[in-house]
Scaffold this active site. Structure first.
Site, short mmCIF file in Angstrom:
data_model
loop_
_atom_site.label_atom_id
_atom_site.label_comp_id
_atom_site.label_asym_id
_atom_site.label_seq_id
_atom_site.Cartn_x
_atom_site.Cartn_y
_atom_site.Cartn_z
N ARG A 320 -10.30 2.38 7.23
CA ARG A 320 -11.21 2.63 6.05
C ARG A 320 -10.42 3.76 5.20
O ARG A 320 -10.18 4.66 6.14
CB ARG A 320 -12.59 2.99 6.15
N GLU A 349 -10.23 1.34 -4.17
CA GLU A 349 -9.43 0.28 -4.02
C GLU A 349 -9.41 -0.58 -5.41
O GLU A 349 -10.63 -1.19 -5.60
CB GLU A 349 -9.48 -0.50 -2.85
N HIS A 368 -4.31 -3.31 1.31
CA HIS A 368 -5.45 -3.83 2.03
C HIS A 368 -5.07 -5.27 2.69
O HIS A 368 -5.80 -6.29 2.63
CB HIS A 368 -6.62 -3.84 1.38
#
Length: 632
Positions: A320, A349, A368
């Site tokens: 994270r 993000e 990601h």
């Protein structure tokens, strides 16, 4: 004490999840509840009229850990076909982010699936009141406002992935919404991506690739470091962290780890030493992050922690983004404390295009991609779809994150006792006289098994459900039972009593006692003044076996009439005749007494609710001293 009984058990016991809809819709009774001094005050408890379909019944015990009392909208959504079979509308499942086709196909076999991507918070709140389930990935924020907008309809939120920091778990629990995730399907993909970033960072693969595509040949500039013999600190030794450790060991690295909750024997089995946080970060050459984002871990890697690290350390993060203070990481990169970083996740993000961290020459970044393999995407889609469908069916998923983790074998074994627990709770609260406040309930589980091996969390939740739901507008399930009980000032204590009986059954009997209250049926009181009832499961069916100090034996089907009477001949016949004349069908009858020709309790199971005149006639029988009608 002796117990005599006259029984006539229906060939096909009633399935209590099938209610007579028209009877419920036409109910003329009301429920009222007020609260005073954090206790449940029973100003008025009028029983909800209820009857059951005749004909075909399911003999399988009902077991639905998410079942709640049907709302008016639920009732109106149901119709009945010519064969008296209840048809229920298919649940609506909202998918707010892209999900693999295999998972969508599974969802479509069970409900109506709506795929609406890139919803704004306002759009999500507008849609959610029409949905029974919501499936998200990491991009959708499921806030308290979403649960409030759902107005109690949302039963389950599925997170297609591991992290659930984008879901307000406290709000979900308060609203009785189960939250499930898919923690296993993308484990290997995330671990492999962590290793890919580790190796590519160590050998400057991304920078060298960009250099060559720019027409350059800079062999001397991109000299890397070897992995063999280097120390890798795994920060967070869960599923992904342990898989990274296995692969790093195969690369010849020395692996240490920090995780306050990881069992040391599991780490030792992989050849990993668990050490303190400060020890790990101060001795590692490489640090790989695999911890969840919580208030404790938020920005845990900051200026202070970077200052404790070995100069030239390299950091990988596929967990994270929020666990790293990104501004502090830039400073550590600039002063050489951190030689390189490889990041797949970010605080925001996507990160800003002008992010100093993303643009830093010593940072390798990916958007990601931890779970982005075809195999992982398909696996996550199927795993979350199965969990959501199971939850909508009333099953408790092993991946539930805001409910007690009850193993499947325990769920199966306790299934018949779930119904018993809820019905005992319903009986207990209806025995409380108006004006009394329920503050303290004691539950005793009698069993031949070791009390330490008896998991009663599910049963406690169902007793709570039985006590609170009949007298409030709260909907109770395993998710929110303890929270609602605490909110209403209801203290439930538990006792496990070892008895000499068969250990084949997990529980011999369950006793529920309500303290410091008045009772509308005085015979339910024990010598210490508590309302006390006890029941057990016989042949898969819940039975009431004790009321106060009187033993009875009555199946908890339909509804129940309790009469205290003078023990004399003809009482069963007289009361039975009154009910028969009014077309009230008796399903079960039991008489318990303390001694011959003294006092006795007659417990009568009835399929229908007797009208007021019928109950009045029962009370006018000279030998009947008190009676009460209880709706199950």
């Amino acid at each position: 004490m002796a117990t005599s009984s006259i029984s006539r058990v229906a060939k096909n016991p009633i399935n209590f999840s099938t209610r007579n809809v028209e009877s419920q819709k036409k109910s003329i009774f009301s429920r009222h509840l007020s609260f005073s001094n954090s206790s449940i005050s029973l100003q008025k408890l009028s029983l909800v009229k209820s009857s059951y379909f005749s004909g075909k019944f399911n003999t399988t015990p009902v077991f639905n850990v998410l079942e709640t009392v049907e709302s008016k909208s639920d009732l109106l959504s149901r119709t009945r076909d010519p064969d008296n079979v209840v048809k229920t509308e298919r649940p609506t499942i909202l998918v707010s982010e892209k999900l693999g086709e295999a998972g969508l196909d599974l969802l479509r076999t069970f409900g109506n699936v709506e795929c609406s991507y890139n919803l704004s918070p306002e759009e999500l709140c507008a849609k959610i009141s029409l949905c029974d389930a919501l499936i998200v990935r990491s991009g959708t924020k499921v806030t308290r406002q979403v649960f409030e907008a759902a107005k109690g309809r949302l039963k389950v939120v599925g997170r297609a992935g591991v992290g659930i920091d984008n879901v307000d778990l406290q709000a979900a629990t308060e609203f009785g919404c189960l939250v499930v995730n898919a923690p296993t399907a993308n484990t290997i993909a995330a671990a492999e991506h962590g290793i890919a970033l580790l190796a590519s960072m160590a050998r400057n693969v991304a920078q060298a690739d960009a250099s060559m595509k720019a027409g350059k040949w800079q062999r001397n500039k991109y000299v890397g470091v070897s992995l063999v013999g280097k120390t890798l600190a795994i920060m967070g030794f869960g599923k992904v962290g342990s898989e990274v450790a296995r692969r790093a060991k195969g690369l010849g690295m020395h692996v240490i780890a920090h995780d306050p909750y990881a069992p040391a024997d599991r780490a030792r089995a992989i050849g990993v030493e668990l050490i303190s946080f400060d020890q790990a970060i101060s001795t590692a050459d490489f640090i790989s992050l695999h911890m969840p984002l919580t208030p404790t871990t938020n920005k845990v890697f900051n200026d202070e922690t970077f200052s404790k690290m070995k100069k030239g350390v390299r950091i990988i993060n596929v967990a994270r983004g929020g666990v790293i203070d990104e501004d502090a990481l830039v400073r550590a990169l600039d002063n050489g404390t951190v030689a390189q970083a490889a990041l797949d996740v970010f605080t925001e993000e996507p990160p800003p295009k002008d992010s100093k961290l993303v643009q830093h020459e010593n940072v390798t970044v990916t958007p990601h991609l931890g779970a982005s393999t075809k195999e992982a995407q398909d696996g996550v889609a199927v795993e979350i779809a199965e969990a959501v469908v199971g939850a909508l069916k009333g099953e408790l998923s092993a991946t539930a994150v805001n409910a007690p983790m009850v193993p499947p074998e325990v769920l199966s074994e306790l299934a018949p006792y779930v119904t018993l627990a809820e019905k005992l709770g319903r009986l207990a609260v209806q025995l409380v006289a108006g004006g009394s406040g329920i503050q303290s309930v004691k539950v005793a589980y009698k069993s031949a098994r070791d009390p330490d091996n008896l998991d009663t969390r599910l049963l406690r939740a169902m007793i709570t459900k039985g006590i609170i739901e009949p007298i409030s507008d709260s909907h109770i399930n395993l998710v929110n039972a303890d929270f609602i009980a605490k909110q209403k000032g209801l203290r439930i204590s538990e006792e496990r009593v070892l008895v000499d009986s068969s250990s084949e059954n997990p529980i011999d009997s369950i006793q529920v006692q309500v303290s410091n209250v008045e009772s509308k049926f005085a015979s339910a009181l024990t010598e210490n003044g508590n309302i006390s009832i006890e029941g057990r499961v016989k042949y898969g069916i819940p039975h009431l076996t004790r009321v106060g100090s009187f033993e009875v034996d009555v199946s908890l089907d339909g509804n129940l009439i309790l009469c205290r009477q003078v023990d004399q001949p003809g009482m069963i016949g007289r009361v039975g005749n009154i009910l028969g004349e009014r077309n009230v069908n008796v399903s079960f009858m039991s008489v318990g007494r303390t001694a011959k020709r003294t006092k006795a309790i007659m417990a009568i199971g009835v399929d229908e609710e007797p009208d007021k005149d019928t109950l009045k006639k029962v009370g006018e029988v000279p030998a009947v001293e008190e009676f009460v009608f209880l709706e199950l």
